[in-house]
Design a protein around this motif. Structure first.
Motif, PDB file in Angstrom:
ATOM      1  N   TYR A 228       0.834  -1.205   0.000  1.00  0.00           N
ATOM      2  CA  TYR A 228       0.000   0.000   0.000  1.00  0.00           C
ATOM      3  C   TYR A 228       0.873   1.261   0.000  1.00  0.00           C
ATOM      4  CZ  TYR A 228      -3.260   3.606   1.484  1.00  0.00           C
ATOM      5  OH  TYR A 228      -3.988   4.763   1.557  1.00  0.00           O
ATOM      6  N   SER A 232       0.858   4.222  -2.870  1.00  0.00           N
ATOM      7  CA  SER A 232       0.094   5.401  -2.449  1.00  0.00           C
ATOM      8  C   SER A 232       0.795   6.710  -2.746  1.00  0.00           C
ATOM      9  CB  SER A 232      -0.196   5.312  -0.946  1.00  0.00           C
ATOM     10  OG  SER A 232       1.018   5.293  -0.223  1.00  0.00           O
ATOM     11  N   SER A 240      -6.359   6.031  -5.340  1.00  0.00           N
ATOM     12  CA  SER A 240      -5.781   6.015  -3.988  1.00  0.00           C
ATOM     13  C   SER A 240      -6.875   6.030  -2.926  1.00  0.00           C
ATOM     14  CB  SER A 240      -4.844   7.208  -3.793  1.00  0.00           C
ATOM     15  OG  SER A 240      -5.557   8.426  -3.797  1.00  0.00           O
ATOM     16  N   LYS A 244      -7.473   3.232  -0.070  1.00  0.00           N
ATOM     17  CA  LYS A 244      -7.551   3.621   1.343  1.00  0.00           C
ATOM     18  C   LYS A 244      -8.792   3.013   2.006  1.00  0.00           C
ATOM     19  CE  LYS A 244      -6.876   7.959   2.137  1.00  0.00           C
ATOM     20  NZ  LYS A 244      -7.177   9.411   2.248  1.00  0.00           N
TER      21      LYS A 244
END
Length: 289
Positions: A228, A232, A240, A244
């Motif tokens: 991640y 990101s 993104s 999340k």
């Protein structure tokens, strides 16, 4: 904590504080006809005697070693400055005053921390690593007695060491998260994982029921957080935001599962995590991790 234990705890703090305070003897001893660094070494005598007289694993004994370490640093500093600036009176006095000032600052911090019973270590002290290694060795030897099968104990020890490693990497990855909500979920997960680790240390035989969890979840969560963080880089993009949300949902489920494992170990129930693992794998595939 009982009154007896409380009294013993207060006594340990008192002796630990005395060990650090005794290093002040460096300056009265400087009136003797010896080089200043010799006076500093002489001030090691009290904490050394205190260390010899106390239980070696006690708080006061460990703090006595820290006081000895401080005096060793102080002696080295006085010796070095005395050699370097022996022919320059001004620089010699200035360097000695600087060393004394640093000593007093370090000593003040040590006295405060020992007064409240905190473990205090001076800069670059190797004692924390030494004590940690010895404690770990003692714990493994104690836990080994609870296993009749040496192979099973080796497996338990290996899994616990892996768990500790994944906890460390997960903590590092969580600090790289830019979203405060995700950081909070990671901290909650780490807290649950630490509680589970304590339970497995208190009752190592319960590890048999948690093997399925240990073989999958800690490593997977660590890898997902790593991936991640690598993906990101695009801030506030639709992709993104989607990641999340998915990671937030995933962490919530992992926290729930970790708590479930810990609670069922306490209740001495049989664990069956097939459903949770299958659901987690689907979430991972859906999220692209």
């Amino acid at each position: 904590m009982s009154e007896v234990q409380l009294e013993q705890n207060q006594e340990e703090r008192k002796w630990a504080r005395r060990a650090h305070l005794s290093t002040i003897l460096t300056y009265p001893m400087a009136l003797l006809p010896f080089p200043f660094f010799i006076s500093s070494i002489g001030a090691m005598v009290y904490p050394f005697v205190l260390w010899l007289s106390r239980n070696k694993s006690s708080y006061s004994a460990k703090q006595s070693l820290e006081a000895i370490y401080l005096q060793a640093l102080l002696s080295l500093g006085f010796f070095g400055f005395g050699t370097k600036f022996g022919n320059d009176r001004v620089l010699l006095v200035f360097s000695y005053v600087l060393m004394a000032f640093i000593h007093v600052v370090f000593l003040g911090i040590a006295i405060y921390r020992t007064t409240i019973g905190k473990a205090h270590h001076y800069p670059f002290s190797f004692f924390p690593f030494l004590f940690s290694s010895n404690q770990t060795k003692e714990n493994w030897n104690e836990l080994k007695k609870k296993f009749e099968d040496k192979v099973e104990f080796s497996e338990y020890k290996s899994q616990m060491e892996k768990l500790d490693g994944f906890r460390i990497t997960t903590e590092k990855e969580s600090k790289s998260l830019k979203d405060l909500n995700l950081q909070g979920l990671c901290n909650e997960y780490l807290h649950s994982l630490s509680d589970l680790r304590v339970k497995l240390a208190d009752d190592p035989l319960s590890y048999r029921k948690a093997k399925q969890f240990l073989n999958y979840f800690p490593e997977t969560v660590s890898k997902i957080l790593n991936q991640y963080n690598q993906l990101s880089s695009e801030v506030n993009s639709p992709e993104s935001e989607k990641r999340k949300t998915e990671l937030s949902s995933l962490l919530s489920e992992v926290i729930k599962t970790t708590e479930q494992v810990r609670n069922k170990l306490k209740a001495d129930e049989t664990l069956n995590l097939d459903v949770e693992i299958t659901a987690m794998k689907k979430n991972i595939e859906f999220g692209g991790y």
